[in-house]
Motif scaffolding. Structure first.
Motif, PDB file in Angstrom:
ATOM      1  N   ALA A 129       1.044  -1.158   0.136  1.00  0.00           N
ATOM      2  CA  ALA A 129      -0.124   0.094   0.010  1.00  0.00           C
ATOM      3  C   ALA A 129       0.705   1.152  -0.169  1.00  0.00           C
ATOM      4  O   ALA A 129       0.525   2.295  -0.703  1.00  0.00           O
ATOM      5  CB  ALA A 129      -0.918  -0.062   1.186  1.00  0.00           C
ATOM      6  N   ASN A 130       1.977   1.313   0.712  1.00  0.00           N
ATOM      7  CA  ASN A 130       2.883   2.397   0.700  1.00  0.00           C
ATOM      8  C   ASN A 130       3.435   2.725  -0.867  1.00  0.00           C
ATOM      9  O   ASN A 130       3.967   3.606  -1.162  1.00  0.00           O
ATOM     10  CB  ASN A 130       4.086   2.108   1.416  1.00  0.00           C
ATOM     11  N   GLN A 131       3.890   1.311  -1.239  1.00  0.00           N
ATOM     12  CA  GLN A 131       4.371   1.463  -2.668  1.00  0.00           C
ATOM     13  C   GLN A 131       3.331   2.310  -3.770  1.00  0.00           C
ATOM     14  O   GLN A 131       3.669   2.822  -4.672  1.00  0.00           O
ATOM     15  CB  GLN A 131       5.192   0.356  -3.111  1.00  0.00           C
ATOM     16  N   ALA A 132       2.095   1.644  -3.386  1.00  0.00           N
ATOM     17  CA  ALA A 132       1.218   2.183  -4.320  1.00  0.00           C
ATOM     18  C   ALA A 132       0.928   3.690  -4.251  1.00  0.00           C
ATOM     19  O   ALA A 132       0.258   4.170  -5.106  1.00  0.00           O
ATOM     20  CB  ALA A 132      -0.056   1.646  -4.013  1.00  0.00           C
ATOM     21  N   LEU A 133       1.431   4.376  -3.266  1.00  0.00           N
ATOM     22  CA  LEU A 133       1.130   5.792  -3.173  1.00  0.00           C
ATOM     23  C   LEU A 133       1.949   6.543  -4.347  1.00  0.00           C
ATOM     24  O   LEU A 133       1.655   7.724  -4.574  1.00  0.00           O
ATOM     25  CB  LEU A 133       1.589   6.480  -1.757  1.00  0.00           C
ATOM     26  N   LEU A 134       2.951   5.823  -4.728  1.00  0.00           N
ATOM     27  CA  LEU A 134       3.645   6.419  -6.026  1.00  0.00           C
ATOM     28  C   LEU A 134       3.053   6.245  -7.365  1.00  0.00           C
ATOM     29  O   LEU A 134       3.686   6.824  -8.186  1.00  0.00           O
ATOM     30  CB  LEU A 134       5.021   6.021  -6.044  1.00  0.00           C
TER      31      LEU A 134
END
Length: 259
Positions: A129-134
Motif C-alpha cells: 500500500a505504501n508503494q502504491a502511493l507513488l
C-alpha cells in the motif's frame, strides 16, 4: 499547540518549547510544525523541543534545485549548528525519520539518540500500500492532502505547490535505499516505532533493528501511519522512556535483537 517561541534562522522557520536537553522533531513529507501538536508539549515538560520546517514545507521557502534526503539532512545539520544545539535527541516521523537516519550516518556527533516513527529505509521495506502511493492515484491523493496546508502557509504562494510537489515525487521515486548492513556502526541508541497497520513491513523493522548495535522496537497496536496522532499518550510515553537516562534494566532478555 502551546508555542513559546516561533522564529527563523538562516531562512528555516522553527518553533521552540521547554528547556533542558535538546529534542529535535522532524516532520514527515508535506508536513509542518503542526504535525507534532500532540508530542511537543509533553516532551517540553522535560526537554528543550525544537521543530524546524524543511525547505519548501510550511513557512520555510523553497530553494531552487532538486531535493533529497541527503540535502534535507545537511540542512538539518546546518540548523543544529546555527541554533547552537550541539548533540540533540532526534525524532523523525515518516520522511523525517529518513532525514534523521541520514543525519545520524553523516553527522553522528550531532545525534544523541535517534527515533524513527513509521519509517522504512528501503523501497522493499515498505508495504504494498505504501508503494502504491507513488502510482498516479496515490500521488493524486497525496497532493490533495498536502495542498490546503501548503496554500495557507507557504511564503512562496499557492501557485508554487506544483513545483515543490514535483520535487518531492522525484525524490520519493529515486531515494536511495539505506541498507541495514550500513547501520552496524551507528554509535547512538535508536528506537524504531511503527503502527501495526503502518507503511513499514515488520520483517524490515526487525532486520533494521538487528543491524543496529543499540536498538529498541515498539509496535503500537491499533494504529496506522498516523500513530502519533491516533494514540498520542502511548507514543509520548514511549518517547519519554527512551529519552530518559538511565534506561530501565532488562529483567529477563530472551529475544533475538543483537544476539
Amino acid at each position: 499547540m502551546d508555542r513559546s517561541t516561533s522564529m527563523y534562522v538562516d531562512g528555516t522557520y522553527y518553533e521552540e518549547l521547554g528547556a533542558g536537553e535538546a529534542v529535535l522533531l522532524l516532520h514527515g513529507g508535506g508536513g509542518t510544525v503542526e504535525s507534532w501538536a500532540a508530542q511537543a508539549p509533553a516532551l517540553a515538560s522535560q526537554y528543550r523541543v525544537l521543530i524546524p520546517e524543511r525547505r519548501g514545507h510550511g513557512r520555510t521557502a523553497d530553494v531552487d534545485g532538486p531535493v533529497s534526503m541527503e540535502i534535507f539532512a545537511a540542512d538539518t545539520a546546518a540548523f543544529i549548528e546555527a541554533v547552537g544545539l550541539g548533540p540533540a535527541h532526534v525524532i523523525g516521523w515518516s520522511d523525517g525519520g529518513k532525514v534523521g537516519m541520514n543525519l545520524a550516518l553523516s553527522r553522528p556527533e550531532l545525534v544523541r539518540k535517534l527515533v524513527l516513527i513509521g519509517t522504512e529505509l528501503t523501497h522493499a521495506g515498505g508495504t504494498a500500500a505504501n508503494q502504491a502511493l507513488l502510482e498516479p492515484a496515490g500521488l493524486e491523493f497525496l497532493a490533495g492532502a498536502f495542498r490546503p496546508q501548503y496554500d495557507a502557509l507557504s511564503p512562496d504562494g499557492p501557485a508554487h505547490f506544483d513545483v515543490v510537489f514535483a520535487k518531492w515525487v522525484q525524490m520519493w521515486k529515486t531515494v536511495p535505499d539505506i541498507e541495514p548492513a550500513t547501520l552496524t556502526a551507528l554509535p547512538m541508541p535508536v528506537l524504531l516505532i511503527q503502527g501495526d497497520d503502518d507503511c513499514v513491513r515488520f520483517e524490515h523493522t526487525a532486520e533494521v533493528a538487528r543491524a543496529i548495535p543499540d536498538a529498541q522496537v515498539a509496535v503500537v497496536p491499533g494504529t496506522s501511519h498516523g500513530l502519533p496522532l491516533e494514540k498520542p499518550d502511548l507514543v509520548n510515553r514511549l518517547l519519554m522512556d527512551f529519552l530518559a537516562d538511565p534506561q530501565s534494566p532488562k529483567f529477563l532478555p530472551l529475544g533475538d535483537l543483537n544476539p
